[in-house]
Write an enzyme that holds these catalytic residues in place. Structure first.
Site, PDB file in Angstrom:
ATOM      1  N   HIS A   1       0.818  -1.220   0.000  1.00 22.10           N
ATOM      2  CA  HIS A   1       0.000   0.000   0.000  1.00 22.10           C
ATOM      3  C   HIS A   1       0.850   1.267   0.000  1.00 22.10           C
ATOM      4  CE1 HIS A   1       1.035  -0.536   4.214  1.00 22.10           C
ATOM      5  NE2 HIS A   1       0.722   0.722   4.417  1.00 22.10           N
TER       6      HIS A   1
ATOM      7  N   ARG B   1       4.983   6.039  13.887  1.00 25.51           N
ATOM      8  CA  ARG B   1       4.999   6.602  12.529  1.00 25.51           C
ATOM      9  C   ARG B   1       4.487   8.042  12.507  1.00 25.51           C
ATOM     10  NH1 ARG B   1       1.147   4.220   7.990  1.00 25.51           N
ATOM     11  NH2 ARG B   1       0.058   6.203   8.145  1.00 25.51           N
TER      12      ARG B   1
ATOM     13  N   ASP C   1       0.540   5.006   1.974  1.00 29.32           N
ATOM     14  CA  ASP C   1      -0.194   5.506   3.137  1.00 29.32           C
ATOM     15  C   ASP C   1      -1.260   6.531   2.754  1.00 29.32           C
ATOM     16  OD1 ASP C   1       1.182   3.924   4.968  1.00 29.32           O
ATOM     17  OD2 ASP C   1       2.850   5.335   5.045  1.00 29.32           O
TER      18      ASP C   1
ATOM     19  N   HIS D   1       4.786   0.114   0.172  1.00 28.16           N
ATOM     20  CA  HIS D   1       5.524  -0.674   1.164  1.00 28.16           C
ATOM     21  C   HIS D   1       4.655  -1.800   1.713  1.00 28.16           C
ATOM     22  CE1 HIS D   1       3.549   2.556   3.361  1.00 28.16           C
ATOM     23  NE2 HIS D   1       3.547   1.778   4.439  1.00 28.16           N
TER      24      HIS D   1
HETATM   25  C1  SIN Z   1       3.030   0.986   7.719  1.00 24.46           C
HETATM   26  O1  SIN Z   1       2.393   0.433   6.849  1.00 24.46           O
HETATM   27  O2  SIN Z   1       3.062   2.192   7.836  1.00 24.46           O
HETATM   28  C2  SIN Z   1       3.827   0.139   8.696  1.00 24.46           C
HETATM   29  C3  SIN Z   1       5.012  -0.458   8.063  1.00 24.46           C
HETATM   30  C4  SIN Z   1       5.768  -1.351   9.013  1.00 24.46           C
HETATM   31  O3  SIN Z   1       5.294  -1.583  10.122  1.00 24.46           O
HETATM   32  O4  SIN Z   1       6.839  -1.817   8.650  1.00 24.46           O
END
Ligand code: SIN
Length: 286
Positions: free
Chosen positions: A100, A277, A102, A262
């Site tokens: 995805h 985050r 973000d 990611h």
């Molecule tokens: C996310 O999708 O922002 C998390 C990525 C992760 O936990 O590595």
């Protein structure tokens, strides 16, 4: 401290940035080098950082205004930081374990995200990143022409919609022990973004669809869209377009959501993984 160094970690994207302490105020020269490395490498990594939540927020704010997540409450004292947590005993799937970009369900999706490892598994829990410039550039001219003027519908409904509550809580690590996600009717709102977007800083074209939030092409039915979308989802995450980051406590990853997808691997049962985050607000894709 010696001069900042940038060391690529794969041929597709990703670089480690050395010789910088993010807990300190960065001068303009340091900031410009990091910013350029971010634009050149799409995702940059820092190791051995010892940051308070406030220092994390201060560094993130150098790159733009921070987003408050609509469905994931932030830390009480730092609402701009969302905890991304899966605890050792949680057998459910992790957050972020599907490819995805973000918050692409927003009119103004994220510019970038800065994920900081507070407690990471001894092994496992890596994050994989994919280069969406390459995913666009390597398409045939025929398919590039087909998708050139298409727009796609993005929504958070599939994840945070009210009718997903039961299924999501059973499937994902979304409970009191892990992440306290909110489900709501407002998640069903739809926005439309171009399938090929132009990066506002580099001027390069990238594919802008993802499996979590993109549901169909504008003006097409879900059924009509399914085949081509599935191809684009699979294509854009080919191993040749990716890099993989192994976390240590104190690592920071900073990725450009305008040209990167990611995927967080879920292979660390028995270990806690606690991350914070920050998400930088972006502009409306064109
Ligand atoms: C996310 O999708 O922002 C998390 C990525 C992760 O936990 O590595």
């Amino acid at each position: 401290m010696s001069a900042i160094e940038v060391q690529p970690i794969s041929g597709a994207l990703g670089a480690e940035i050395l010789n910088v302490d993010l807990s300190e105020h960065l001068n303009n020269d340091q900031f410009n080098k990091i910013h350029q490395a971010f634009l050149d490498n799409l995702v940059v990594f820092f190791r051995d950082q010892d940051l308070t939540p406030g220092q994390h927020v201060r560094f993130a704010k150098r790159f733009g205004e921070l987003d408050i997540h609509k469905f994931i409450p932030g830390l009480p004292e730092n609402p701009e930081l969302i905890p991304v947590i899966k605890s050792a005993g949680d057998t459910n799937s992790n957050f972020g374990g599907i490819w995805h970009t973000d918050v692409s369900f927003q009119e103004q999706p994220a510019l970038g995200s800065l994920l900081y490892g507070r407690k990471v598994p001894e092994y496992g829990g890596d994050t994989i990143f994919s280069n969406m410039y390459l995913a666009y550039e390597r398409l045939s001219n025929g398919l590039k022409r087909t998708i050139a003027d298409l727009r796609a519908i993005h929504t958070a409904g599939q994840v945070y919609g009210v009718d997903k509550r039961q299924e999501s809580i059973q499937r994902f690590a979304y409970g009191d022990e892990s992440m306290n996600v909110r489900f709501g009717a407002d998640a069903e709102e739809e926005v439309s973004h171009p399938v090929v977007r132009i990066h506002p800083e580099t001027g390069k074209k990238s594919l802008f669809v993802n499996e979590v939030y993109t549901t169909r092409f504008e003006g097409w039915t879900i059924e009509e869209s399914a085949g081509l979308l599935k191809f684009l989802f699979n294509w854009s995450t080919r191993p040749d377009f990716t890099c993989r980051f192994r976390w240590q406590q104190g690592s920071m990853a900073f990725w450009d959501n305008r040209c990167v997808q990611h995927y967080a691997l879920d292979d660390y049962y028995g270990f806690d993984r606690i991350m914070h985050r920050a998400t930088i607000r972006g502009d409306k894709p064109v």
